[in-house]
Design a protein around this motif. Structure first.
Motif, PDB file in Angstrom:
ATOM      1  N   TRP A 556       1.385  -1.244  -0.277  1.00 13.59           N
ATOM      2  CA  TRP A 556      -0.294  -0.218   0.171  1.00 13.59           C
ATOM      3  C   TRP A 556       0.752   1.393   0.064  1.00 13.59           C
ATOM      4  O   TRP A 556       1.841   1.249   0.659  1.00 13.59           O
ATOM      5  CB  TRP A 556      -1.485   0.185   1.342  1.00 13.59           C
ATOM      6  CG  TRP A 556      -2.112  -0.960   1.319  1.00 13.59           C
ATOM      7  CD1 TRP A 556      -2.306  -1.441   2.043  1.00 13.59           C
ATOM      8  CD2 TRP A 556      -2.930  -1.181   0.622  1.00 13.59           C
ATOM      9  NE1 TRP A 556      -3.289  -2.987   2.280  1.00 13.59           N
ATOM     10  CE2 TRP A 556      -3.670  -2.022   1.115  1.00 13.59           C
ATOM     11  CE3 TRP A 556      -4.302   0.289  -0.184  1.00 13.59           C
ATOM     12  CZ2 TRP A 556      -5.458  -2.145  -0.136  1.00 13.59           C
ATOM     13  CZ3 TRP A 556      -5.438   0.159  -0.902  1.00 13.59           C
ATOM     14  CH2 TRP A 556      -5.557  -1.205  -0.401  1.00 13.59           C
ATOM     15  N   ARG A 593      -2.908   0.774  -4.443  1.00 17.24           N
ATOM     16  CA  ARG A 593      -1.569  -0.416  -4.377  1.00 17.24           C
ATOM     17  C   ARG A 593      -1.604  -0.844  -5.968  1.00 17.24           C
ATOM     18  O   ARG A 593      -2.965  -0.158  -6.470  1.00 17.24           O
ATOM     19  CB  ARG A 593      -1.949  -1.269  -3.702  1.00 17.24           C
ATOM     20  CG  ARG A 593      -3.117  -2.292  -3.938  1.00 17.24           C
ATOM     21  CD  ARG A 593      -3.588  -3.385  -2.662  1.00 17.24           C
ATOM     22  NE  ARG A 593      -2.349  -4.504  -2.831  1.00 17.24           N
ATOM     23  CZ  ARG A 593      -1.834  -4.876  -1.956  1.00 17.24           C
ATOM     24  NH1 ARG A 593      -2.608  -4.479  -0.894  1.00 17.24           N
ATOM     25  NH2 ARG A 593      -1.264  -5.978  -2.549  1.00 17.24           N
ATOM     26  N   GLY A 717      -7.385   2.155  -5.108  1.00 21.44           N
ATOM     27  CA  GLY A 717      -7.386   1.930  -3.732  1.00 21.44           C
ATOM     28  C   GLY A 717      -8.859   2.206  -3.440  1.00 21.44           C
ATOM     29  O   GLY A 717     -10.274   1.749  -3.653  1.00 21.44           O
TER      30      GLY A 717
END
Length: 739
Positions: A556, A593, A717
């Motif tokens: 992340w 990510r 995301g």
């Protein structure tokens, strides 16, 4: 922030101006049996809020909102009108209203929007939005006006009073009394649907002449979500089509059409999942939404049926490569499109769920093997026997039986416009079957077989012109009588036959004269049985997914980290921020990510208690496909005024500034499952993201597509922003990727 900033929508719609000018001639289509959208290209660059009717002459007439028709005109036509013989090639035939023509109660600068045209008794009635009246100094104290005419092209005369007068709003200003649509029920009562985001969609009964509202209107679709209501009756259900999201955000326009149905024209209307359209968490089954091709902002629909019985939807859309008529952020360029409307498992959907068409497709059926308009006084294609029939002024009159020399059989649709000018009964015979308007009923009878009857409404006038349509599929016969061929049946008779029909069509008038026009027999359409499959969800990509079991995965990355967001025990808990991504502020945190290459589906489960009814603009949480702060597609459950919606918002840079719009995808619960299905277009390399939502993680509603250029690399995301009051925390159960 949200898609229903009232000021923003009002500014967009008030950008329309008035005037008149000529248009170019129609252009050639894609072949005799095929067409290509937009069908209005031959006479207009833009033709918004279109409706189509079939005239007494057998031709089709289309009406649009007051806009310039062509780039460079810069002055609007006052309800431009076009005519077509085939629903594909259209010719501009003039404006409904002259430069200085307006009702006495309209302000001098009033515009006319979103017309709806119907046959009411012996004349045509146009219902139209009047944007500015003399009721107040407010320049948007809208009302619904009516004008009458003897023909679909006029001359139109305004009624002295509005059908629905301006309505003061509880939140200031005037409720949006716009987008009228009339409907006639089987009991003969007529209704008018009207309204928009500020005030919602309401229905009111009309007087018999269609010019005055009766009684108090009732709400059928919640405010701040719907507009452009249109009702038709199908298989005993009343279907309310309504457009949702923003009509006019240029390249970010996400307008789409949703539907609910009811057993009453007054509702309540519910969607496929049983969710009401008039609730805070309003339902709505998708009918038409953008699919990633040329067309976005597909909405404000009308309805029509071709000679084969196939239903079609007329609507406007925006070419995402050419979204404005003249200059950026001016008038949105919204040409008219038509596409096939299919009924699958009791619900309407466009092109079996494939959405708006861009490439050539089979055209509507507008001519038939037997297709008689009675343009010639001779009746060489008919056999009259000893009975007397004659053609006068393009209409056939006579008593007895007149039989076509053309045989018909198999699955067919026969129809005729008829009036009982002296006859006790009149109708059609098709082989062994007779269908008549007979006294106070519609009767279908098979020789040596059964009889079916349906009552006609009290006050029915047989001397008024009506359309009689008879469809036979196998051994099932359905006969319908309607005033306008617009899903507004006055009576429906259904009969099970002992054998398929075969033989010529015969026109019948008993006990006096009957009048007939626009007689046709065509091969019955072949219905679509199965919807286009939704995006496939394959195996889990565990290496790309995160269940939030033990801290935040190193994959992340934060954009504007929020230290209040925590991870543990199978959840990411993120207090909803008083921030946003829309526009130039770009203050919201985004947790991202990388995404897998190729096609995939990203999914999350988000719980956020946004309550109901109260205004909490614009708290939200959900998924995002993100390139940067000015190019993203955000799928979230969101509070928009008093509603709770699943909004699929989209921002992109255009003409030097970010532009935001959105579409609506399903109905949220407190816990809502969200999906983004990613596909790479093999022809263009574009990234296409289709949005889906679910209230239980099992049954999914799939909506529209937003696209990203081929040279970008969108990441996936999560977001939680839009307002911190009252405090609420979004809880994400996971982010999963599936191949």
């Amino acid at each position: 922030m949200g898609h229903l900033h009232r000021g923003g929508v009002l500014a967009a719609v008030l950008g329309l101006v008035l005037a008149t000018t000529a248009s170019a001639p129609a252009v050639a289509g894609s072949g005799p049996d095929r067409y290509r959208n937009p069908v209005s290209a031959g006479f207009a660059d833009t033709f918004a809020d279109p409706v189509v009717v079939r005239g007494d002459d057998g031709l089709w007439y289309a009406y649009g909102t007051s806009d310039p028709l062509r780039q460079g005109e810069r002055q609007a036509h006052r309800v431009p009108t076009a005519r077509s013989a085939d629903l594909v090639h259209w010719t501009y035939v003039g404006d409904a209203f002259g430069p200085d023509q307006r009702p006495s109660w309209a302000a001098p600068g009033a515009a006319f929007w979103a017309p709806d045209v119907r046959r009411v008794a012996d004349r045509w009635v146009m219902y139209v939005t009047v944007t500015d009246t003399t009721v107040s100094a407010d320049t948007f104290d809208t009302a619904i006006g009516a004008a009458t005419a003897p023909t679909p092209t006029g001359p139109w005369t305004f009624a002295d009073q509005p059908v629905v007068a301006p309505r003061p709003g509880g939140g200031g200003g005037y409720l949006w009394t716009i987008d009228p649509s009339q409907f006639t029920d089987v009991d003969g009562r007529t209704y008018l649907y009207f309204g928009s985001y500020y005030g919602g969609i309401s229905v009111t009964e009309l007087t018999a002449d269609g010019l005055h509202a009766v009684g108090a209107p009732s709400l059928v679709a919640v405010d701040n979500k719907f507009e452009g209501g249109y009702v038709l009756r199908h298989d005993g259900w009343y279907y309310l089509f309504a457009s949702t999201a923003n009509c006019c955000a240029g390249p970010a326009t996400g307008y789409s059409v949703q539907v609910g149905r009811s057993r009453s024209p007054r509702g309540p209307f519910v969607d496929r999942d049983g969710l009401r359209l008039d609730a805070s968490r309003a339902g709505g089954t998708p009918v038409l939404t953008q699919n990633g091709n040329r067309w976005i902002g597909t909405g404000h629909n009308g309805f029509l049926t071709d000679l084969s019985g196939q239903d079609w939807i007329g609507y406007h859309a925006i070419d995402r490569a050419d979204p404005y008529l003249d200059e950026p952020f001016g008038i949105n360029e919204r040409p008219m499109l038509v596409d096939r409307l299919d009924w699958i498992d009791g619900w309407p959907t466009v092109n079996a769920g494939a959405g708006p068409s861009e490439q050539p497709r089979p055209a509507p059926v507008t001519t038939a093997r037997l297709d008689e308009r009675f343009d010639s006084p001779t009746l060489t294609r008919w056999r009259a026997g000893d009975d007397t029939w004659q053609v006068t002024d393009g209409r056939l009159t006579g008593t007895g039986a007149l039989t076509s020399r053309t045989a018909a059989g198999g699955d067919v649709r026969a129809e005729a416009d008829l009036r009982l000018t002296g006859a006790d009964a009149a109708g059609l015979r098709l082989g062994r079957v007779e269908v008549r308007v007979d006294g106070g009923q519609l009767t279908a009878r098979e020789a040596g077989g059964a009889t079916a009857r349906a009552p006609l409404p009290a006050g029915f006038n047989p001397a008024d012109r009506h359309n009689l349509a008879v469809e036979v599929r196998g051994r099932q016969l359905v006969a319908q009588l309607s005033p306008a061929r617009l899903g507004d049946q006055l009576a429906v008779a259904t009969l099970r036959l002992t054998q398929p029909v075969a033989g010529p069509l015969t026109l019948l008038a008993d006990g006096g004269t009957g009048e007939f026009d626009n007689v046709s027999v065509a091969r019955l359409y072949r219905p679509a049985r199965h919807a286009v499959a939704p995006p496939r969800v394959g195996p889990l990509l565990a290496d790309w997914s995160d269940e939030f079991d033990d801290g935040l995965d190193p994959a992340w990355q934060w954009v504007r980290r929020n230290p209040a967001a925590t991870v543990g025990d199978g959840a990411l808990r993120w207090p909803v921020e008083s921030t946003d991504l829309v526009g130039t502020g770009n203050t919201a945190g985004v947790l991202l990510r990388d995404a897998p290459t190729g096609d995939y589906v990203a999914e999350t489960k988000v719980t956020v208690d946004l309550g109901e009814e109260t205004v909490r603009n614009y708290q939200q949480a959900g998924l995002v496909a993100y390139v940067d702060d000015d190019r993203f597609a955000r799928l979230s459950q969101v509070a928009i005024w008093n509603t709770r919606q699943v909004e699929y918002g989209y921002e992109l840079p255009f003409a030097g500034q970010p532009v935001y719009g959105g579409s609506i995808v399903g109905t949220p619960a407190t816990t809502t499952w969200l999906r983004l299905a990613h596909r790479v277009d093999p022809a263009t390399g574009e990234h296409e993201f289709r949005a889906g939502s679910s209230r239980d993680g099992v049954r999914w509603t799939w909506g529209g597509v937003w696209t990203f250029p081929a040279d970008t690399t969108p990441r996936i995301g999560l977001v939680a922003h839009g307002g911190a009051a009252p405090p609420v925390t979004a809880e994400f159960g996971y982010l999963r990727f599936y191949r």
